[in-house]
Design an enzyme around this catalytic site. Structure first.
Site, PDB file in Angstrom:
ATOM      1  N   ASP A 378      29.474 -29.514 -21.486  1.00 52.91           N
ATOM      2  CA  ASP A 378      28.285 -30.279 -21.521  1.00 52.91           C
ATOM      3  C   ASP A 378      27.132 -29.361 -21.873  1.00 52.91           C
ATOM      4  O   ASP A 378      26.640 -28.642 -21.129  1.00 52.91           O
ATOM      5  CB  ASP A 378      28.046 -30.997 -20.292  1.00 52.91           C
ATOM      6  CG  ASP A 378      28.625 -32.388 -20.451  1.00 52.91           C
ATOM      7  OD1 ASP A 378      28.716 -32.896 -21.561  1.00 52.91           O
ATOM      8  OD2 ASP A 378      28.940 -32.927 -19.434  1.00 52.91           O
ATOM      9  N   THR A 379      26.558 -29.427 -22.433  1.00 49.12           N
ATOM     10  CA  THR A 379      25.740 -28.817 -23.449  1.00 49.12           C
ATOM     11  C   THR A 379      24.475 -29.635 -23.659  1.00 49.12           C
ATOM     12  O   THR A 379      24.450 -30.808 -23.371  1.00 49.12           O
ATOM     13  CB  THR A 379      26.574 -28.771 -24.735  1.00 49.12           C
ATOM     14  OG1 THR A 379      27.763 -28.047 -24.468  1.00 49.12           O
ATOM     15  CG2 THR A 379      25.846 -28.166 -25.883  1.00 49.12           C
ATOM     16  N   ILE A 380      23.425 -28.985 -24.216  1.00 51.97           N
ATOM     17  CA  ILE A 380      22.253 -29.747 -24.652  1.00 51.97           C
ATOM     18  C   ILE A 380      22.021 -29.471 -26.130  1.00 51.97           C
ATOM     19  O   ILE A 380      22.329 -28.390 -26.638  1.00 51.97           O
ATOM     20  CB  ILE A 380      20.970 -29.420 -23.851  1.00 51.97           C
ATOM     21  CG1 ILE A 380      20.648 -27.926 -23.889  1.00 51.97           C
ATOM     22  CG2 ILE A 380      21.100 -29.910 -22.429  1.00 51.97           C
ATOM     23  CD1 ILE A 380      19.699 -27.494 -24.955  1.00 51.97           C
TER      24      ILE A 380
END
Length: 569
Positions: A378-380
């Site tokens: 999960d990352t932005i």
């Protein structure tokens, strides 16, 4: 024929979309006039991030005289505070920058490397079959901070003190935690609460903050102040580096001061493929960006538009193309400093035509062998664009939400667990080696046409990303959706292809279809041999900015599934 130029005029896009999208996806409003919320539009500048506070900070920075590069760093710093479930300065960063002055694209690989004192033999001798996802063993050098300063030194305008001050202010005074972030903090805490230092920062009252609770992180504020006053060396050669070194050693890890002190980012040339007259740019390995390009190269052999969006034919061909691309991903994608990655061959159009011949139009493939591409040579996610025409496509991550969970005392951030993606098979290209960059899932994207910048975009979410990069463009080019519709339309997710750690797909994997695809389409896919499985939430998070050259305005779009927010002035 593709009609992407429709999107340059939002009004025309709305009128065309209803006639090109099938009525079968009727349980969503996609395909009707004003099918989803309007795209954001502004004449001077635009920012699209996964959290409204970060978007506002990006706009404030540009209105105060900063450019898109200053704005993207400022927003990323805020996101590390307000969305620690996806990113932070304990992680890595990748970016593609359109520089208006030189009229060129620049790529930055700001990912870190494995500890030099850790060896493959250590894992073997201690009985590990894979690298664990939590604790000190999957740690690699955090590259994000060096990435900020590389971007700033080359393209920035404001002083770094001004760029980081908004994040410092929020860290000291606090911010209200949104519902989505509160939910993911709870999920992360369920598995990370016992990791060293985690609870001290994120569970100060014995639990993570609830929705609407004002959360402060004074340790992170102090870390940001050190960076603002002393620069990147404070992180890699100063107090922060020594704190990380001592903390990791205390808990039996291998990431050291020397690993941090020797770190450097790499400027790379983005690579492109042309899909129906539009050039998609990605970063080369160690990222997985070219997988999106391989998918599109294969699908270019078919008349996708005539198949229809909600059709078993389209979904089947998309899934099979993804399987083929990911088999190559598992075999070839790795750190180019340790392996000769045949990027040109993997993106060769002739190679794509040969791979496409393996697809049975009526039956799902159970397994595919990697191809043999030509060997020449999960990352932005957030994006910003300014009044001078500069555009930045940037992605940043801890991996697995809040990373390893290891949170060094007094710093206010977790360390990433990206090293989990190394293989322990000595014959695999992505095998663990000291000082090596692991295979990377996070990928920014950019689209040009005839040498002009059109679109900076990305879709966060692990192996989801190349699938969604391809789907966004297909939605726009083949199905005439506008920028917002392309992200809001229901998504296709295939899981189970061969992985960069060495595991092999043998059963065809699993297809998950987001709500909005018809029951008839689902039944037909099952008849073709696909295994369908319901999934809620893993479809990624999308942000995008489009440059309308005819009207000289920016168009922004953001993720409706999370806290995404696009705005401009």
């Amino acid at each position: 024929m593709a009609r992407l130029n429709i999107i340059a005029s939002a009004a025309l896009a709305f009128t065309c979309a209803a006639s090109t999208l099938p009525a079968a996806a009727s349980d969503r409003i996609t395909g009707h006039h004003f099918a989803t919320r309007s795209e954001a539009m502004a004449p001077n500048a635009m920012a699209a991030t996964s959290q409204p506070l970060a978007t506002q900070v990006a706009l404030d920075v540009m209105q105060e005289g900063g450019n898109a590069i200053d704005a993207v760093i400022a927003a990323n710093a805020v996101l590390g505070l307000v969305e620690p479930t996806g990113n932070g300065i304990g992680g890595d960063l990748f970016a593609i920058v359109w520089d208006a002055e030189s009229e060129k694209l620049y790529g930055l690989n700001a990912s870190g490397r494995s500890p030099k004192s850790l060896s493959l033999e250590y894992f073997k001798e201690n009985g590990y079959e894979s690298i664990p996802p939590r604790g000190v063993l999957p740690l690699s050098v955090p590259g994000a901070v060096d990435g900020w300063f590389e971007l700033h030194d080359r393209f920035g305008q404001l002083d770094m003190e001004n760029v980081l001050q908004p994040a410092i202010n929020y860290a000291e005074s606090g911010f209200p935690v949104t519902e989505v972030i509160a939910y993911y903090m709870g999920r992360n805490a369920a598995v990370l609460a016992d990791q060293p230092g985690f609870a001290d920062v994120f569970m100060k009252d014995g639990d993570v903050p609830e929705k609407g609770e004002r959360f402060k992180n004074p340790d992170l504020a102090n870390t940001y102040k050190l960076l603002a006053n002393e620069g990147r060396d404070a992180f890699y050669k100063g107090k922060i580096a020594r704190t990380i070194d001592a903390f990791v050693e205390k808990h039996g890890g291998f990431l050291s001061y020397e690993d941090l002190a020797e770190h450097e980012s790499t400027w790379v040339n983005p690579v492109s493929t042309n899909y129906r007259d539009y050039d998609l740019w990605e970063l080369p390995p160690s990222t997985q960006g070219i997988a999106a390009q391989q998918i599109l190269n294969i699908l270019e052999q078919y008349d996708i538009s005539s198949m229809g969006f909600d059709s078993p034919e389209y979904i089947h061909h998309f899934v099979e193309a993804k399987k083929l691309a990911f088999e190559d991903r598992a075999k070839y994608y790795s750190d180019p400093a340790f392996n000769d990655v045949p990027v040109e061959g993997l993106l060769d159009k002739g190679y794509a035509r040969e791979r496409a011949k393996l697809i049975n139009p009526k039956k799902a493939g159970r397994s595919y062998e990697p191809g043999n591409p030509p060997t020449e040579g999960d990352t932005i996610y957030l994006t910003t664009a300014d009044k001078d025409g500069n555009m930045v496509s940037l992605i940043q991550s801890n991996y697995r939400g809040m990373g390893s969970g290891v949170t060094p005392t007094g710093l206010g951030f977790v360390l990433q667990n990206r090293g989990e993606l190394f293989a322990l098979d000595a014959n695999h290209r992505n095998v663990f080696e000291p000082g090596k960059r692991p295979f990377h899932t996070i990928i920014p994207a950019f689209v040009t046409k005839d040498g002009k910048p059109l679109m900076s975009y990305g879709v966060m979410g692990g192996a989801t990303q190349p699938q969604m990069h391809a789907q966004i463009l297909i939605n726009m080019i083949d199905f005439s959706m506008n920028l917002q519709e392309a992200g809001d339309a229901p998504r296709i997710l295939h899981t189970g292809s061969s992985q960069p750690t060495g595991s092999v797909m043998s059963d065809g994997g699993v297809v998950s279809l987001e709500n909005g695809f018809s029951k008839n389409t689902r039944r037909e896919l099952i008849k073709m041999g696909h295994t369908l499985q319901e999934a809620v939430g893993p479809y990624g998070g999308y942000q995008a900015i489009w440059k309308d050259h005819e009207q000289d305005v920016y168009i922004g779009a953001s993720e409706s599934r999370k806290d995404g927010h696009a705005a401009g002035y």
